[in-house]
Scaffold this motif. Structure first.
Motif, PDB file in Angstrom:
ATOM      1  N   CYS A  39     -10.086 -13.654  -1.698  1.00 53.77           N
ATOM      2  CA  CYS A  39     -10.913 -12.648  -2.380  1.00 53.77           C
ATOM      3  C   CYS A  39     -12.233 -12.470  -1.646  1.00 53.77           C
ATOM      4  O   CYS A  39     -12.692 -11.344  -1.445  1.00 53.77           O
ATOM      5  N   PRO A  45      -6.534  -8.322  -5.777  1.00 55.08           N
ATOM      6  CA  PRO A  45      -5.480  -9.097  -6.438  1.00 55.08           C
ATOM      7  C   PRO A  45      -4.067  -8.724  -6.010  1.00 55.08           C
ATOM      8  O   PRO A  45      -3.216  -9.602  -5.833  1.00 55.08           O
ATOM      9  N   THR A  46      -3.801  -7.429  -5.836  1.00 52.71           N
ATOM     10  CA  THR A  46      -2.451  -7.000  -5.452  1.00 52.71           C
ATOM     11  C   THR A  46      -2.082  -7.533  -4.077  1.00 52.71           C
ATOM     12  O   THR A  46      -0.969  -8.052  -3.878  1.00 52.71           O
ATOM     13  N   LYS A  47      -3.003  -7.435  -3.140  1.00 46.88           N
ATOM     14  CA  LYS A  47      -2.722  -7.924  -1.790  1.00 46.88           C
ATOM     15  C   LYS A  47      -2.616  -9.448  -1.777  1.00 46.88           C
ATOM     16  O   LYS A  47      -1.773 -10.018  -1.072  1.00 46.88           O
ATOM     17  N   ALA A  49      -1.609 -11.338  -4.230  1.00 47.07           N
ATOM     18  CA  ALA A  49      -0.305 -11.657  -4.830  1.00 47.07           C
ATOM     19  C   ALA A  49       0.810 -11.480  -3.807  1.00 47.07           C
ATOM     20  O   ALA A  49       1.738 -12.297  -3.723  1.00 47.07           O
ATOM     21  N   ARG A  50       0.721 -10.407  -3.031  1.00 42.51           N
ATOM     22  CA  ARG A  50       1.743 -10.159  -2.006  1.00 42.51           C
ATOM     23  C   ARG A  50       1.725 -11.249  -0.931  1.00 42.51           C
ATOM     24  O   ARG A  50       2.781 -11.714  -0.478  1.00 42.51           O
ATOM     25  N   ALA A  84      -0.132  -9.478  -9.779  1.00 39.31           N
ATOM     26  CA  ALA A  84      -1.561  -9.239  -9.580  1.00 39.31           C
ATOM     27  C   ALA A  84      -2.384  -9.731 -10.768  1.00 39.31           C
ATOM     28  O   ALA A  84      -3.482 -10.269 -10.585  1.00 39.31           O
ATOM     29  N   ASN A  85      -1.843  -9.567 -11.994  1.00 42.17           N
ATOM     30  CA  ASN A  85      -2.628  -9.989 -13.168  1.00 42.17           C
ATOM     31  C   ASN A  85      -2.774 -11.513 -13.238  1.00 42.17           C
ATOM     32  O   ASN A  85      -3.737 -12.025 -13.813  1.00 42.17           O
TER      33      ASN A  85
END
Length: 385
Positions: A39, A45-47, A49-50, A84-85
């Motif tokens: 971060c 968050p999406t990236k 998570a990926r 992501a969450n």
């Protein structure tokens, strides 16, 4: 109210021992640290998570299933599929800083089991409850970055300055652009209002390579000066951020003490005046006249005392913020290049002014462009010549 957990299941990154104490989970804690580092490097968050999914790191639900057999958050076939969450929940959880937070959720009633998240004023927070995974400065910096949410551009990249670059005239965030021909590729940033035509503003065009060079040069000057003259630099920061002069602060404290003493005296005088009025020693007319004068003086003194207290509090805050900035400086005494993590730890925002032609020509090659760098915790830093 005791500082004991009201849950039997601690947050991801911790385990609970027999005495209901939170202890570091050696398998999960490094993942939490990695999420915060990603971060700070400018990833959303999406990236994140990926990236965790690509690394085949088990999700919190999968880890819980393997250890306890609970299937509530376990999804067969998607053991390493991060959401992501889940990343957002980890990034926003204060308990990684060592504090215990009880009563985070409640239910609407005993008839309805739907979970409702309590506001912070309804939560019970106990500081220094367990060992930290994320230090408080890092956690707070991440929260600031989360407010400046960034999305990858059309090239599936997050620009080095995305989310922290702003137009000096309209205040809009600056957008990354890329111009590519057969001969060269040029990255730049332009004003968001100009790009979207949502306000009457100019491009404020600035090349990414020149911006990187300018910011890196300024950052090296600041960190080098701070490392060589730490005490002088701390004094400089407090005086630039707020009025940090010891002599002036001492005078303000003395003035505040005198105001508070006089306020207390007026309260005592007003009390005696009221007693004299009740006893008939002074007329009602005289009581009204004197009490109005004393009340006016007391009101003026209270306003003055509040202003002085506010100024002194700002000075103390400025000193604390200067120390926070110095912690980051000590962490990076030297660096080779400007990385996303380094940039976002040091810089809060950068303001870009429109360029000016020095030769008088509208499209002249000789141009000057002002860049304002606001550093984390302390704002603009002006070094002595």
């Amino acid at each position: 109210m005791s500082g004991k957990p009201v849950t039997s299941k601690p947050v991801y990154g911790y385990l609970m021992d027999e005495d209901e104490n939170f202890i570091i989970d050696e398998e999960a804690a490094p993942v939490v640290k990695q999420i915060y580092s990603l971060c700070l490097a400018g990833n959303g968050p999406t990236k994140i998570a990926r990236m965790l999914t690509e690394q085949e790191i088990p999700t919190p639900g999968t880890l819980e299933y393997r250890r306890t057999g609970r299937t509530r958050r376990y999804h067969p076939g998607y053991e390493c599929k991060w959401a992501a969450n889940t990343v957002v929940h980890i990034l926003e959880n204060r308990e990684y800083t060592g504090c215990l937070v009880n009563f985070k959720t409640t239910t609407q009633s005993y008839k309805c089991s739907k979970i409702i998240y309590n506001s912070e004023d309804k939560q019970a927070v106990f500081e220094n409850h367990h060992e930290i995974i994320i230090d408080r400065d890092t956690w707070e910096r991440v929260q600031e970055l989360r407010k400046q949410r960034k999305r990858p551009n059309r090239y599936d990249e997050v620009g080095l300055f995305s989310g922290i670059l702003f137009c000096a005239d309209c205040g809009s965030v600056m957008y990354q652009q890329r111009y590519q021909t057969e001969k060269r590729r040029q990255d730049c940033y332009i004003c968001g209002s100009y790009k979207k035509r949502t306000a009457d503003c100019t491009a404020h065009f600035i090349r990414t390579d020149l911006l990187t060079e300018g910011v890196t040069e300024n950052l090296r000057k600041v960190t080098s000066y701070a490392a060589k003259h730490e005490a002088r630099f701390m004094k400089l920061l407090t005086e630039q951020t707020e009025d940090g002069s010891k002599r002036r602060n001492a005078a303000k404290k003395k003035e505040l003490e005198a105001a508070e003493k006089r306020i207390a005296e007026l309260s005592a005088i007003f009390k005696r005046l009221y007693e004299d009025s009740v006893a008939g020693r002074i007329s009602d007319e005289r009581f009204t006249e004197l009490s109005a004068d004393y009340e006016a003086e007391q009101k003026e003194l209270k306003e003055k005392a509040a202003a002085l207290q506010s100024e002194l509090s700002k000075t103390l805050e400025a000193t604390a913020n200067a120390e926070k900035f110095m912690k980051v400086v000590r962490k990076y005494t030297s660096f080779e290049e400007l990385t996303p993590t380094l940039l976002r730890e040091f810089v809060e925002k950068i303001v870009i002014h429109e360029s000016e032609a020095l030769d008088g020509k509208r499209r002249g090659k000789l141009r000057r462009q002002e860049i304002e760098i606001y550093y984390s915790f302390v704002g603009k830093v002006e070094l002595p010549d």
